[in-house]
Design a protein around this motif. Structure first.
Motif, PDB file in Angstrom:
ATOM      1  N   SER B  33      24.366  36.069  24.909  1.00 52.67           N
ATOM      2  CA  SER B  33      25.285  36.213  26.038  1.00 52.67           C
ATOM      3  C   SER B  33      24.894  37.363  26.958  1.00 52.67           C
ATOM      4  O   SER B  33      25.495  37.551  28.008  1.00 52.67           O
ATOM      5  CB  SER B  33      26.727  36.412  25.538  1.00 52.67           C
ATOM      6  N   THR B  57      44.684  29.380  26.862  1.00 56.01           N
ATOM      7  CA  THR B  57      43.504  29.379  27.718  1.00 56.01           C
ATOM      8  C   THR B  57      42.433  30.308  27.166  1.00 56.01           C
ATOM      9  O   THR B  57      41.244  30.030  27.265  1.00 56.01           O
ATOM     10  CB  THR B  57      43.888  29.823  29.143  1.00 56.01           C
ATOM     11  N   ARG B  58      42.835  31.428  26.572  1.00 52.32           N
ATOM     12  CA  ARG B  58      41.874  32.421  26.124  1.00 52.32           C
ATOM     13  C   ARG B  58      41.028  31.927  24.949  1.00 52.32           C
ATOM     14  O   ARG B  58      39.799  31.943  25.006  1.00 52.32           O
ATOM     15  CB  ARG B  58      42.600  33.710  25.749  1.00 52.32           C
ATOM     16  N   SER B  61      38.920  28.925  25.923  1.00 53.73           N
ATOM     17  CA  SER B  61      37.774  29.308  26.752  1.00 53.73           C
ATOM     18  C   SER B  61      36.668  29.927  25.909  1.00 53.73           C
ATOM     19  O   SER B  61      35.482  29.707  26.159  1.00 53.73           O
ATOM     20  CB  SER B  61      38.205  30.313  27.824  1.00 53.73           C
ATOM     21  N   SER B  62      37.062  30.705  24.916  1.00 57.83           N
ATOM     22  CA  SER B  62      36.071  31.342  24.061  1.00 57.83           C
ATOM     23  C   SER B  62      35.283  30.284  23.275  1.00 57.83           C
ATOM     24  O   SER B  62      34.042  30.335  23.199  1.00 57.83           O
ATOM     25  CB  SER B  62      36.774  32.318  23.113  1.00 57.83           C
ATOM     26  N   LEU B  65      33.024  28.308  25.832  1.00 56.80           N
ATOM     27  CA  LEU B  65      31.795  29.014  26.194  1.00 56.80           C
ATOM     28  C   LEU B  65      30.824  29.048  25.021  1.00 56.80           C
ATOM     29  O   LEU B  65      29.612  28.905  25.206  1.00 56.80           O
ATOM     30  CB  LEU B  65      32.106  30.445  26.649  1.00 56.80           C
ATOM     31  N   ARG B 224      50.574  41.783  19.187  1.00 53.21           N
ATOM     32  CA  ARG B 224      51.342  41.478  20.384  1.00 53.21           C
ATOM     33  C   ARG B 224      52.796  41.226  20.027  1.00 53.21           C
ATOM     34  O   ARG B 224      53.100  40.482  19.086  1.00 53.21           O
ATOM     35  CB  ARG B 224      50.751  40.233  21.048  1.00 53.21           C
ATOM     36  N   PRO B 266      46.819  38.698  24.495  1.00 57.21           N
ATOM     37  CA  PRO B 266      46.928  39.618  25.627  1.00 57.21           C
ATOM     38  C   PRO B 266      47.908  40.751  25.347  1.00 57.21           C
ATOM     39  O   PRO B 266      48.923  40.532  24.692  1.00 57.21           O
ATOM     40  CB  PRO B 266      47.449  38.727  26.765  1.00 57.21           C
ATOM     41  N   ILE B 267      47.598  41.924  25.827  1.00 57.60           N
ATOM     42  CA  ILE B 267      48.428  43.101  25.539  1.00 57.60           C
ATOM     43  C   ILE B 267      49.654  43.132  26.449  1.00 57.60           C
ATOM     44  O   ILE B 267      49.630  42.640  27.573  1.00 57.60           O
ATOM     45  CB  ILE B 267      47.630  44.419  25.709  1.00 57.60           C
ATOM     46  N   ARG B 269      51.468  45.927  28.090  1.00 55.69           N
ATOM     47  CA  ARG B 269      51.400  47.368  28.376  1.00 55.69           C
ATOM     48  C   ARG B 269      52.797  47.986  28.323  1.00 55.69           C
ATOM     49  O   ARG B 269      53.720  47.494  28.950  1.00 55.69           O
ATOM     50  CB  ARG B 269      50.788  47.591  29.753  1.00 55.69           C
ATOM     51  N   LEU B 286      38.252  45.069  24.397  1.00 57.44           N
ATOM     52  CA  LEU B 286      37.392  44.152  25.145  1.00 57.44           C
ATOM     53  C   LEU B 286      36.148  43.757  24.347  1.00 57.44           C
ATOM     54  O   LEU B 286      35.633  42.648  24.495  1.00 57.44           O
ATOM     55  CB  LEU B 286      37.022  44.764  26.491  1.00 57.44           C
ATOM     56  N   VAL B 289      36.836  40.702  22.464  1.00 51.10           N
ATOM     57  CA  VAL B 289      36.682  39.455  23.227  1.00 51.10           C
ATOM     58  C   VAL B 289      35.213  39.011  23.242  1.00 51.10           C
ATOM     59  O   VAL B 289      34.897  37.833  23.032  1.00 51.10           O
ATOM     60  CB  VAL B 289      37.208  39.635  24.667  1.00 51.10           C
ATOM     61  N   THR B 290      34.330  39.971  23.487  1.00 50.83           N
ATOM     62  CA  THR B 290      32.893  39.664  23.486  1.00 50.83           C
ATOM     63  C   THR B 290      32.466  39.127  22.120  1.00 50.83           C
ATOM     64  O   THR B 290      31.733  38.132  22.022  1.00 50.83           O
ATOM     65  CB  THR B 290      32.089  40.932  23.824  1.00 50.83           C
ATOM     66  N   VAL B 293      33.265  35.322  21.332  1.00 52.43           N
ATOM     67  CA  VAL B 293      32.310  34.278  21.711  1.00 52.43           C
ATOM     68  C   VAL B 293      31.183  34.196  20.673  1.00 52.43           C
ATOM     69  O   VAL B 293      30.800  33.112  20.225  1.00 52.43           O
ATOM     70  CB  VAL B 293      31.741  34.527  23.130  1.00 52.43           C
TER      71      VAL B 293
END
Lengths: 312, 312, 312
Positions: B33, B57-58, B61-62, B65, B224, B266-267, B269, B286, B289-290, B293
């Protein structure tokens, strides 16, 4: 030669040389979509994410096809407005997507400036504005310019009339900015309630009289009336709107004999444009769609070329 | 070396050797990647179906990809809850998809055990659990483990504090199971109303006192808060929740100096995590997330390798 | 040898030679989906747009996989009914899509004749009907025919009973048309309120008595009951419907010993078909799904072959 920047956020900051480069590249790419095998390996293995906060099947499809025809891998990431309210911030969503290593994020958002905010925070990925609120829609202005050049040779000196709801139109704004940069004579026209005060500062002519705008025009660009906005009493009725600002054969006769008719679509037949005119020989509305794919291919290609050269 | 089984249903049944193999493979895939051409031909012509009964979606999507970067063909098959009620059963949907010859079906479902049910009925296709009810989310635990190993060398001996709504969290469950298998010291912490009784049986430490959980921790993993659940009076208010179980700089100071902060995203805040901490240098949110994948690439790759060897 | 036309709009206008060609091509393509690498480069660089005005994850997925396995680029363009009401006309949407240079548009629409209207207006692109209102669903009839041929050698002379809500079924109509063309003996059966008068003109036998239809049948094809329609009082209750027209072991015993059971899916267990029968050894329901991908691959391939030869 790459673009001068790594993003495409709007026409306002786009140098004339970049506009020229995109238009010329798009012309050479147009031929790819006419081949039986509509595909080149140029962007193989690149990732393009379509981050759409507004439903827009047309623009998204155009970007999606542009990516596929360059052999890039596309990912559609649609965020409905409802989930935004309880969800993460735009920057958090952007940072998350960035962590999946996209090369380009194409963003459509209801708020002006959303793409610029992403570009400021997301280092290492290019941002393309596919429409931000009532602000800009740069690829639309570029595909419109390509269409005008095809038909009229050069933009400089053309009289272009843009008619309709200017206030809510990112299409009008990006077109006015681009056309002024390229030396065209731009006329903005619509009901007084639908023309924002700041447009005069772009050096365009403003009139509420459609005849004055269309007279001797080379290009008549009609904007879509958002019927939802009728209720907000910006204008009294569809019938009255059409009689004053709708384009029919009679009003089109004010323009030059070889004037072309444009519209970003989707059109409202009988509201802002007469079917006769929309389907007439002067209409280049469908060529705009074809040019849309070519312009978006050019933008994706040039941006990735530019970032490869290490420019910021 | 392939995985010991053809499915990835949960961490509970995953041998340590398989966990090791997935983590090591993911490490070697991560580099793909980072290339300009983010694509290898490994799974060309393989079909991966994302069967999602919950919007996500998250995660989708992962996985999408991951499949694309291995050159597999992906198909998104989303089933809205509304259509399930009047529609066919999970098994019928699965059997129909199986008849289209997928290699892998990745399933997200609101009911615990849905992936296992599919795996029991669908011979000839591998099943990957992308989250089933409040039960397991194995790829999340694997990407979390990969992130911890990156930062802390090895999992054995680490003190990991998992804080928040444990009851409703498949992330907590899969993480607790994996971390115990790998020899970590796991602390579970949250309001008494949000910790299920059965967690003690995993060999983890349970406390309602955040200081006890976080003290000298190597890893602080925040969960979360489902704001929708606030209404069910599991805890009285966001403000009170944050004061007791939200992570801010003050509470983080209880942990080891080089502790890392994690969150599956998702956080929210200011609800379970202070923006200061989420965006701080200790945060690896983050990177998770990387790694997501990369882990999913490894899982797809190893599963198809495994089934090729003819293992059941 | 290409198809005789460039579109696939319905069975009514499809010559027997074309039906034969599609079935034979599908047979040879079926093997591709059984390979580890389920992909041939045949349609590389071709663009297939799925234009769906009705939600249909199953049929859309089948077309999507068919396109991918031939290496074509697919684009899903879904138009929700709500947006149609305030949106552009079908022809305008079609013309816009055509301007993006697709090779084939696959259309599903709630109105009978929508694909024919597109085909009449969109020069330069092929149209495939994926279901238009209560009119036709030609690829379903073709995949059904392929399934029958597999099991029964040839269609000529077969007794085929089609049972259920005939009035609202494009599946029944396309099947009746195809089977008559191929020389089968077709029996239509259902409640009098659910059989349209015009079916007699197709040369099929009509009866309200399930025993008469099923007796000595080679094929029993059950149609899906649209539960929403129950409210329109076409028949009094699920229980009564099942007792008269639902397929169970007892009624199936009226058919030939080696009769096969078909259903276009998704099935309503216990409404029009008993689970015992749906999952029984006579059921070929899942083979229909597998054949669906193969038939759609054949259609996409033959249509693009045909247009390449310059036929209109």
């Amino acid at each position: 030669m790459p673009l001068s920047g790594k993003h495409l956020l709007g026409i306002a900051d786009l140098p004339v040389a970049d506009i020229r480069l995109i238009l010329n590249t798009a012309k050479s790419f147009r031929e790819i979509s006419e081949r039986p095998i509509k595909k080149v390996p140029t962007l193989r293995g690149r990732t393009v994410i379509n981050l759409f906060y507004e439903a827009s099947t047309r623009t998204r499809s155009s970007f999606e096809l542009a990516a596929k025809r360059l052999s890039a891998d596309g990912l559609n990431f649609s965020v409905s407005t409802s989930s935004v309210s309880k969800g993460e911030t735009l920057i958090d969503t952007g940072m998350n997507l960035l962590s999946m290593s996209p090369d380009i994020i194409v963003i459509r958002h209801a708020s002006a400036g959303a793409p610029h905010m992403l570009a400021a925070h997301l280092k290492g990925c290019s941002i393309v504005n596919a429409g931000d609120g009532m602000h800009e829609h740069p690829t639309q202005a570029l595909l419109d310019a390509l269409t005008m050049e095809d038909k009229k040779r050069e933009l400089a000196g053309l009289k272009v009339a843009i008619i309709g709801d200017i206030t809510h139109s990112r299409v009008a704004r990006s077109n006015a900015l681009l056309l002024k940069k390229m030396g065209a004579d731009v006329w903005i026209c619509g009901p007084p309630t639908l023309i924002p005060v700041d447009f005069a500062s772009y050096g365009v002519n403003v009139t509420y009289d459609m005849k004055e705008a269309v007279e001797e025009a080379d290009v008549v660009m009609m904007l879509r009336v958002q019927l939802e906005r009728m209720k907000e009493v910006f204008f009294p009725s569809v019938k009255e709107y059409f009689s004053l600002y709708g384009l029919d054969r009679k009003k089109l006769a004010w323009a030059k004999k070889d004037a072309i008719v444009m519209h970003p679509g989707p059109i409202n037949r009988g509201v802002e444009i007469d079917p006769d005119v929309a389907d007439g020989t002067d209409s280049v509305i469908l060529e705009q769609v074809t040019n849309g794919v070519a312009v978006r291919m050019a933008v994706l290609y040039l941006i990735l070329g530019a970032s490869e050269e290490g420019s910021k």
